[in-house]
Design an enzyme around this catalytic site. Structure first.
Site, PDB file in Angstrom:
ATOM      1  N   CYS A 154     -20.004  34.627   2.776  1.00  0.00           N
ATOM      2  CA  CYS A 154     -19.440  35.979   2.777  1.00  0.00           C
ATOM      3  C   CYS A 154     -20.045  36.770   1.612  1.00  0.00           C
ATOM      4  O   CYS A 154     -21.254  37.003   1.591  1.00  0.00           O
ATOM      5  CB  CYS A 154     -17.918  35.907   2.715  1.00  0.00           C
ATOM      6  SG  CYS A 154     -17.081  37.512   2.803  1.00  0.00           S
ATOM      7  N   ASP A 199     -18.244  39.812  13.756  1.00  0.00           N
ATOM      8  CA  ASP A 199     -18.137  39.996  12.310  1.00  0.00           C
ATOM      9  C   ASP A 199     -18.196  41.482  11.978  1.00  0.00           C
ATOM     10  O   ASP A 199     -19.251  42.113  12.079  1.00  0.00           O
ATOM     11  CB  ASP A 199     -19.268  39.245  11.599  1.00  0.00           C
ATOM     12  CG  ASP A 199     -19.033  39.077  10.118  1.00  0.00           C
ATOM     13  OD1 ASP A 199     -18.371  39.945   9.517  1.00  0.00           O
ATOM     14  OD2 ASP A 199     -19.526  38.089   9.545  1.00  0.00           O
ATOM     15  N   HIS A 240     -16.355  35.573  11.642  1.00  0.00           N
ATOM     16  CA  HIS A 240     -16.598  35.543  10.204  1.00  0.00           C
ATOM     17  C   HIS A 240     -15.817  34.395   9.552  1.00  0.00           C
ATOM     18  O   HIS A 240     -14.675  34.129   9.920  1.00  0.00           O
ATOM     19  CB  HIS A 240     -16.182  36.874   9.582  1.00  0.00           C
ATOM     20  CG  HIS A 240     -16.487  36.987   8.123  1.00  0.00           C
ATOM     21  ND1 HIS A 240     -17.751  37.281   7.656  1.00  0.00           N
ATOM     22  CD2 HIS A 240     -15.707  36.829   7.028  1.00  0.00           C
ATOM     23  CE1 HIS A 240     -17.724  37.308   6.335  1.00  0.00           C
ATOM     24  NE2 HIS A 240     -16.491  37.035   5.937  1.00  0.00           N
TER      25      HIS A 240
END
Length: 232
Positions: free
Chosen positions: A115, A165, A197
């Site tokens: 991330c 995402d 995600h």
């Protein structure tokens, strides 16, 4: 199981979580945190790298601050307030620490991030091309004004992105892959069908963790890192 250590960071001191393999020696890999901070999930990833034969160090970029896995607003605030210069300094200091550690067997250092850490993986590869030889970003990459000079990157990159995402859209990942490949960079950014995600996150804070996908990807990742971080 790893331990917390301190290391020098451009005249200051930073800390991180260091995990050593059973053989006590192996290639060095930096693990870059998600927006939650140096949490249980990132420590577990460092431990898993150690189990695969790597010396793994996850620097604490928030300097002790941490957001719980239900505190998305706090995590966002911590990420937005992270001083970019300090993060760059701490990651670079972590690279030097690993490169000089007696347990590290490779001249080149790897970096893996998730991330926010996936985005920072690219920045560290551009910042330290002298050391970063392999990079594995997960569902994160620079966008907009945060992009580095990609021409500086020397590392081979194996990225793993999510199809669903909203933070890091798959079309943008494919565009970045094409841009880097046009520069002659050794890069593959795979968008995994059906994934969301944070599909690798052990804590499953977003409810998107995909164990089957994790089990398929992980051997590819460790093989990639071992192949690009040979013993010196």
């Amino acid at each position: 199981m790893g331990s917390l250590i301190d290391f020098q960071s451009n005249g200051d001191t930073a800390s991180g979580y260091l995990a050593l393999p059973d053989g006590r020696r192996g290639p060095g890999v930096i693990v870059v945190q998600e927006w939650w901070g140096l949490d249980s999930g990132i420590k577990e990833m460092a431990d898993r790298l150690a189990a695969a034969g790597f010396v793994a160090l996850a620097p604490d970029l928030y300097h002790g601050e941490l957001a719980g896995h239900t505190e998305m607003d706090k995590a966002g605030e911590l990420m937005q307030s992270l001083p970019p210069e300090r993060a760059a300094r701490d990651m670079s200091g972590a690279v030097d620490y690993l490169a000089e550690h007696d347990a590290t067997t490779s001249d080149g250092i790897g970096v893996m991030g998730f991330c926010m850490g996936g985005m920072l993986t690219f920045l560290l590869a551009a910042q330290r091309p002298d050391r970063i030889a392999a990079a594995v970003p997960f569902y994160g990459f620079p966008q907009g004004d945060s992009q580095p000079d990609y021409r500086d990157i020397e590392a081979a990159i194996q990225g793993h992105m999510a199809e669903h995402d909203d933070f890091f859209p798959p079309d943008a990942a494919r565009a970045l892959e094409a841009e880097l490949q046009a520069m002659g960079k050794d890069v593959t950014l795979t968008v995994h069908p059906g994934s969301g995600h944070a599909f690798m996150a052990p804590h499953n804070a977003l409810g998107t963790q995909d164990q089957a996908l994790y089990d398929r990807i992980w051997p590819q990742v460790t093989e990639f890192l071992h192949s690009h971080l040979p013993p010196n």
